[in-house]
Design an enzyme around this catalytic site. Structure first.
Site, PDB file in Angstrom:
ATOM      1  N   CYS A   2       4.035 -16.662 -44.576  1.00  0.00           N
ATOM      2  CA  CYS A   2       3.012 -15.180 -44.704  1.00  0.00           C
ATOM      3  C   CYS A   2       3.373 -14.151 -43.812  1.00  0.00           C
ATOM      4  O   CYS A   2       4.407 -14.149 -42.764  1.00  0.00           O
ATOM      5  CB  CYS A   2       1.741 -15.756 -44.255  1.00  0.00           C
ATOM      6  SG  CYS A   2       1.244 -17.278 -45.062  1.00  0.00           S
ATOM      7  N   ARG A  27      10.372 -12.931 -46.833  1.00  0.00           N
ATOM      8  CA  ARG A  27      10.063 -14.091 -46.031  1.00  0.00           C
ATOM      9  C   ARG A  27       9.537 -15.308 -47.004  1.00  0.00           C
ATOM     10  O   ARG A  27       9.467 -16.461 -46.690  1.00  0.00           O
ATOM     11  CB  ARG A  27       8.898 -13.716 -45.321  1.00  0.00           C
ATOM     12  CG  ARG A  27       9.239 -12.831 -44.255  1.00  0.00           C
ATOM     13  CD  ARG A  27       8.223 -12.258 -43.207  1.00  0.00           C
ATOM     14  NE  ARG A  27       7.385 -13.434 -42.527  1.00  0.00           N
ATOM     15  CZ  ARG A  27       7.987 -13.565 -41.176  1.00  0.00           C
ATOM     16  NH1 ARG A  27       8.818 -12.860 -40.545  1.00  0.00           N
ATOM     17  NH2 ARG A  27       7.187 -14.611 -40.549  1.00  0.00           N
ATOM     18  N   TRP A  73       2.214 -17.342 -48.177  1.00  0.00           N
ATOM     19  CA  TRP A  73       2.863 -18.671 -48.836  1.00  0.00           C
ATOM     20  C   TRP A  73       1.796 -19.616 -48.651  1.00  0.00           C
ATOM     21  O   TRP A  73       1.380 -20.015 -47.638  1.00  0.00           O
ATOM     22  CB  TRP A  73       4.023 -18.599 -48.013  1.00  0.00           C
ATOM     23  CG  TRP A  73       5.000 -19.533 -48.306  1.00  0.00           C
ATOM     24  CD1 TRP A  73       6.054 -19.516 -49.242  1.00  0.00           C
ATOM     25  CD2 TRP A  73       5.049 -21.059 -47.934  1.00  0.00           C
ATOM     26  NE1 TRP A  73       6.872 -20.276 -49.414  1.00  0.00           N
ATOM     27  CE2 TRP A  73       6.236 -21.489 -48.650  1.00  0.00           C
ATOM     28  CE3 TRP A  73       4.624 -21.938 -47.016  1.00  0.00           C
ATOM     29  CZ2 TRP A  73       6.769 -22.705 -48.402  1.00  0.00           C
ATOM     30  CZ3 TRP A  73       5.041 -22.954 -46.933  1.00  0.00           C
ATOM     31  CH2 TRP A  73       6.099 -23.484 -47.496  1.00  0.00           C
ATOM     32  N   ASN A  97      -1.700 -15.119 -40.308  1.00  0.00           N
ATOM     33  CA  ASN A  97      -0.462 -15.980 -40.409  1.00  0.00           C
ATOM     34  C   ASN A  97      -0.727 -17.399 -39.492  1.00  0.00           C
ATOM     35  O   ASN A  97      -1.211 -17.048 -38.517  1.00  0.00           O
ATOM     36  CB  ASN A  97       0.812 -15.327 -39.881  1.00  0.00           C
ATOM     37  CG  ASN A  97       1.080 -14.444 -40.823  1.00  0.00           C
ATOM     38  OD1 ASN A  97       0.691 -14.172 -41.793  1.00  0.00           O
ATOM     39  ND2 ASN A  97       2.345 -13.573 -40.321  1.00  0.00           N
ATOM     40  N   GLY A  98      -0.266 -18.400 -39.853  1.00  0.00           N
ATOM     41  CA  GLY A  98      -0.298 -19.555 -38.951  1.00  0.00           C
ATOM     42  C   GLY A  98      -1.163 -20.794 -39.413  1.00  0.00           C
ATOM     43  O   GLY A  98      -1.481 -20.642 -40.965  1.00  0.00           O
ATOM     44  N   GLU A 481      26.578 -27.342 -45.762  1.00  0.00           N
ATOM     45  CA  GLU A 481      25.978 -26.198 -46.059  1.00  0.00           C
ATOM     46  C   GLU A 481      26.439 -25.679 -47.455  1.00  0.00           C
ATOM     47  O   GLU A 481      25.539 -25.008 -47.953  1.00  0.00           O
ATOM     48  CB  GLU A 481      26.813 -24.985 -44.879  1.00  0.00           C
ATOM     49  CG  GLU A 481      26.412 -23.664 -44.887  1.00  0.00           C
ATOM     50  CD  GLU A 481      24.896 -23.348 -44.975  1.00  0.00           C
ATOM     51  OE1 GLU A 481      23.922 -24.345 -44.678  1.00  0.00           O
ATOM     52  OE2 GLU A 481      24.523 -22.244 -45.379  1.00  0.00           O
ATOM     53  N   LYS A 485      23.524 -24.424 -49.963  1.00  0.00           N
ATOM     54  CA  LYS A 485      23.363 -23.092 -50.623  1.00  0.00           C
ATOM     55  C   LYS A 485      23.315 -23.369 -52.086  1.00  0.00           C
ATOM     56  O   LYS A 485      22.425 -22.615 -52.843  1.00  0.00           O
ATOM     57  CB  LYS A 485      24.575 -22.363 -50.598  1.00  0.00           C
ATOM     58  CG  LYS A 485      24.791 -21.681 -49.122  1.00  0.00           C
ATOM     59  CD  LYS A 485      24.197 -20.384 -48.833  1.00  0.00           C
ATOM     60  CE  LYS A 485      22.757 -20.701 -48.296  1.00  0.00           C
ATOM     61  NZ  LYS A 485      22.538 -21.048 -46.685  1.00  0.00           N
ATOM     62  N   GLU A 488      19.558 -24.420 -53.211  1.00  0.00           N
ATOM     63  CA  GLU A 488      18.877 -23.508 -52.731  1.00  0.00           C
ATOM     64  C   GLU A 488      18.476 -22.550 -53.870  1.00  0.00           C
ATOM     65  O   GLU A 488      17.512 -22.242 -54.179  1.00  0.00           O
ATOM     66  CB  GLU A 488      18.931 -22.745 -51.334  1.00  0.00           C
ATOM     67  CG  GLU A 488      18.486 -23.423 -50.241  1.00  0.00           C
ATOM     68  CD  GLU A 488      19.005 -22.789 -49.043  1.00  0.00           C
ATOM     69  OE1 GLU A 488      18.256 -22.477 -47.991  1.00  0.00           O
ATOM     70  OE2 GLU A 488      20.184 -22.180 -48.870  1.00  0.00           O
ATOM     71  N   HIS A 504      31.847 -45.572 -50.255  1.00  0.00           N
ATOM     72  CA  HIS A 504      30.683 -46.559 -49.742  1.00  0.00           C
ATOM     73  C   HIS A 504      29.375 -45.967 -50.463  1.00  0.00           C
ATOM     74  O   HIS A 504      28.142 -46.134 -50.079  1.00  0.00           O
ATOM     75  CB  HIS A 504      30.408 -46.169 -48.353  1.00  0.00           C
ATOM     76  CG  HIS A 504      31.588 -46.768 -47.520  1.00  0.00           C
ATOM     77  ND1 HIS A 504      32.143 -48.053 -47.441  1.00  0.00           N
ATOM     78  CD2 HIS A 504      32.755 -46.160 -46.625  1.00  0.00           C
ATOM     79  CE1 HIS A 504      33.099 -48.361 -46.569  1.00  0.00           C
ATOM     80  NE2 HIS A 504      33.497 -47.038 -46.314  1.00  0.00           N
ATOM     81  N   LYS A 604      11.646 -17.822 -45.931  1.00  0.00           N
ATOM     82  CA  LYS A 604      12.809 -17.224 -44.854  1.00  0.00           C
ATOM     83  C   LYS A 604      12.235 -17.658 -43.582  1.00  0.00           C
ATOM     84  O   LYS A 604      13.289 -18.279 -42.833  1.00  0.00           O
ATOM     85  CB  LYS A 604      13.043 -15.770 -45.078  1.00  0.00           C
ATOM     86  CG  LYS A 604      14.028 -15.133 -44.201  1.00  0.00           C
ATOM     87  CD  LYS A 604      15.374 -15.521 -45.019  1.00  0.00           C
ATOM     88  CE  LYS A 604      16.440 -14.939 -43.953  1.00  0.00           C
ATOM     89  NZ  LYS A 604      17.685 -15.751 -44.536  1.00  0.00           N
TER      90      LYS A 604
HETATM   91  C1  G6P Z   1      14.261 -21.631 -43.762  1.00  0.00           C
HETATM   92  C2  G6P Z   1      15.201 -20.746 -44.334  1.00  0.00           C
HETATM   93  C3  G6P Z   1      16.770 -21.134 -43.895  1.00  0.00           C
HETATM   94  C4  G6P Z   1      16.822 -21.274 -42.475  1.00  0.00           C
HETATM   95  C5  G6P Z   1      15.689 -22.360 -41.928  1.00  0.00           C
HETATM   96  C6  G6P Z   1      15.779 -22.485 -40.344  1.00  0.00           C
HETATM   97  O1  G6P Z   1      14.376 -22.954 -44.428  1.00  0.00           O
HETATM   98  O2  G6P Z   1      15.247 -20.573 -45.750  1.00  0.00           O
HETATM   99  O3  G6P Z   1      17.773 -20.209 -44.439  1.00  0.00           O
HETATM  100  O4  G6P Z   1      18.214 -22.109 -42.273  1.00  0.00           O
HETATM  101  O5  G6P Z   1      14.460 -21.857 -42.353  1.00  0.00           O
HETATM  102  O6  G6P Z   1      15.465 -21.233 -40.143  1.00  0.00           O
HETATM  103  P1  G6P Z   1      15.703 -20.449 -38.756  1.00  0.00           P
HETATM  104  O7  G6P Z   1      15.228 -19.087 -38.775  1.00  0.00           O
HETATM  105  O8  G6P Z   1      15.274 -21.328 -37.462  1.00  0.00           O
HETATM  106  O9  G6P Z   1      17.165 -20.498 -38.501  1.00  0.00           O
END
Ligand code: G6P
Length: 609
Positions: A2, A27, A73, A97-98, A481, A485, A488, A504, A604
């Protein structure tokens, strides 16, 4: 997640609010809305993109000098117009927000008091609670203070009331909120990037603060009701840093910004001839000199950065290191070590689980804390004793790219500082490592030049349903990672394994439909990795190998190789291999036609648990 924007001005604030919301789109959100006070209270809300809200504002000819706006969100209640903020009660409107944890009890009480609820959200209780106290006091500030005193959970809220056409009230606890200071106009936002077109002068509110914002003045009281001064910061960010420029997507722009982001992040360090603990804070030598272990707490991509660092710290600095997923650590019974360095890693500095994990670690008596973060004045930087700010600049694409590689650069520095403090570096090694760091931006630039080859590979991925990523040692977290990616942004199911684990379990999945992406650096495990690749080929699997320039791998119809420039890249190797995997995911997503910068269901900044 949000986002909040608010404005009180002597001009029409609707374009300011809409532009602010657009700048918060990254976000992640699923509905948007605003309230404008102009004579009465005018509310417009819509499901979907801010562009839809803008069209609705134009259609309803909404304008006025005071307003609040929100991107939502969904947590409590589906994405719908009725659940979108602002929520209205009587003459006032609230954005939030929250999460309000005691919303059910408050809802029962407010219903008994005669309030009618029109949404499924936790936020609506705030609107009715403030209205309840406003009816009693006719004082918006007093009513807000009385209401927030009853809220449990996290909140950043903005409130406007049709009885106060030049007044914006806001409050925060557990969720970020800042006040933007203009000339005879003032603003609020959950993220500074929302306000950059109108001001760079910002005041960050502290936990429990309530602010009363007019055209000419801003006054803040703390949780106890005492007037307080909060310092004014000039943001280093500029409005155009969040512009797309000539790129098709922010993710693509951010991948290509990495040489600049790494240069900025390493600037202070590489300008010096010696490794300095003070890179992490003025008293860092004292804190870091005493630690006997390192515990990393992080989520998502930042957790992968932490995992890379555990390999570096044990191998180079000789210090035990472990990485924990923040949402696990905060709830598990662990054995505290008061001499461990607790390191949180976060691009946003606001991730609820990481913040809670840090507080949990501190509550266990572990007070040697460091955060590696991309946002100054964020909750994590404030809650940590030491800090290192990565200088990636705003990252708009939800999938983290430049924030990740700058985290790795910061973690290289941490490794070298701890190695030096522990007497593990000779003068020659110190000079050699610093020279390696200086070469990092240039080497990343060379890897970016591989994009056409990587793009050609991506065409073969778009129709796949699954992919397997293999790495060994410090490149295993890079494989994790890479898989993250890909899933995602392209929604292709991807998993990563240390290559030695293939037999395994995951080998059972390998057939001609399973691309196996392999990271093949020229390190001490390369021959073992080649054996693992043979295991894949023997089952008909197709290999896509990112190899260092001097690794000998025979190419064939089912073994494709892209070579990174030069031979073994030592400390920098995980960073360089990351860049190739970022490009692969980006181009695979382009082939699939997904919304690269705003992948479905993701946010985000994850400011709720
Ligand atoms: C969300 C974002 C990721 C990020 C993760 C942790 O899932 O989409 O890109 O790695 O949060 O966020 P931070 O701000 O703590 O790195």
């Amino acid at each position: 997640m949000c986002g909040i924007v608010g404005a009180v001005a002597q001009r029409n604030v609707v374009p300011i609010l809409l532009e602010g919301l657009r700048r918060l789109e990254y976000r992640g959100y699923d509905s948007a809305g605003l309230v404008i006070i102009n004579g009465g209270l005018k509310r417009v809300r819509s499901v979907g993109r801010v562009a839809g809200l803008e069209a609705a504002c134009t259609a309803h000819q909404v304008h006025g000098n005071l307003g609040i706006a929100h991107t939502r969100w969904a947590t409590h209640g589906v994405p719908s117009e009725a659940n979108a903020h602002p929520h209205v009660s009587g003459s006032l409107a609230v954005v939030h927000n929250g999460i309000i944890e005691n919303h059910e009890a408050l809802r029962i009480r407010l219903k008994a008091a005669g309030f009618t609820f029109t949404s499924e959200t936790d936020t609506e209780v705030i609107a009715h609670l403030v209205e309840l106290y406003y009816r009693q006091t006719q004082d918006l500030l007093a009513a807000t203070r009385a209401a927030v005193a009853e809220l449990e959970g996290a909140y950043a809220i903005g409130i406007v009331c049709e009885d106060s056409p030049n007044r914006l009230i806001c409050a925060r606890k557990g969720s970020p909120l800042l006040v933007g200071l203009g000339i005879e106009e003032n603003f609020i936002a959950s993220d500074v990037s929302a306000l950059l077109p109108v001001t760079q002068r910002v005041m960050y509110l502290e936990e429990g603060d309530v602010a009363d914002i007019g055209l000419l003045a801003v006054s803040v009281v703390d949780a106890a009701g005492n007037p307080v001064d909060r310092s004014v910061h000039i943001s280093e960010l500029s409005a155009d840093m969040a512009e797309l420029g000539n790129y098709r997507h922010f993710m693509q722009k951010e991948i290509h910004e990495q040489p600049r982001a790494l240069t900025d992040t390493l600037l202070t360090a590489v300008a010096q001839e010696h490794i300095q603990p003070e890179w992490f804070g003025f008293d860092a030598a004292e804190v870091l000199g005493k630690v006997n272990a390192v515990t990393f707490l992080a989520c998502g991509t930042s957790y992968h950065a932490a995992k890379v660092a555990t390999y570096w710290l044990e191998a180079i600095a000789g210090i035990p290191a472990r990485a924990e997923i923040a949402s696990e650590y905060r709830y598990r019974t662990s054995v505290p070590n008061p001499d461990a360095l607790i390191v949180t890693i976060s691009q946003s500095g606001e991730t609820a689980d990481t913040l809670a994990a840090l507080n949990h670690a501190k509550a266990l008596g572990q007070d040697k804390t460091l955060t590696i973060c991309n946002v100054p004045e964020s909750a994590l930087t404030r809650a940590s004793r030491l800090k290192f700010l990565t200088r990636a600049g705003p990252e708009i694409g939800v999938a983290s790219t430049k924030a990740f590689t700058t985290q790795l650069a910061a973690l290289c520095l941490l490794t070298l500082v701890l190695a030096k403090l522990r007497g593990r570096l000779s003068v020659e090694q110190e000079a050699a490592y610093l020279a390696e760091l200086r070469s990092m931006p240039n080497k990343v630039q060379q890897v970016l030049a591989l994009e056409p080859q990587v793009e050609a590979w991506s065409q073969r991925f778009a129709n796949k349903h699954h992919a397997l990523f293999l790495g060994r040692g410090v490149h295993y977290p890079i494989a994790l990672e890479g898989a993250l990616k890909l899933k995602e942004i392209s929604y292709i199911h991807a998993e990563a394994y240390p290559a030695g684990e293939l037999k395994h379990g995951p080998l059972a999945l390998v057939d001609e439909d399973m691309p196996v992406i392999t990271i093949a650096p020229n390190d001490q495990l390369i021959e073992k990795l080649k054996s693992n690749m043979q295991e894949v080929r023997a089952r008909g699997g197709e290999l896509y190998v990112f190899a260092d320039g001097d690794v000998h791998i025979e190419e064939s119809a089912f073994v494709h190789v892209i070579r990174l420039p030069g031979g073994s890249n030592g400390l920098l190797s995980p960073i360089l291999h990351t860049v190739t995997l970022q490009m692969l995911s980006y181009h695979a997503a382009l082939q699939k036609g997904t919304d690269v910068d705003k992948p479905r269901n993701l946010a985000k900044s994850v400011t709720v648990e």
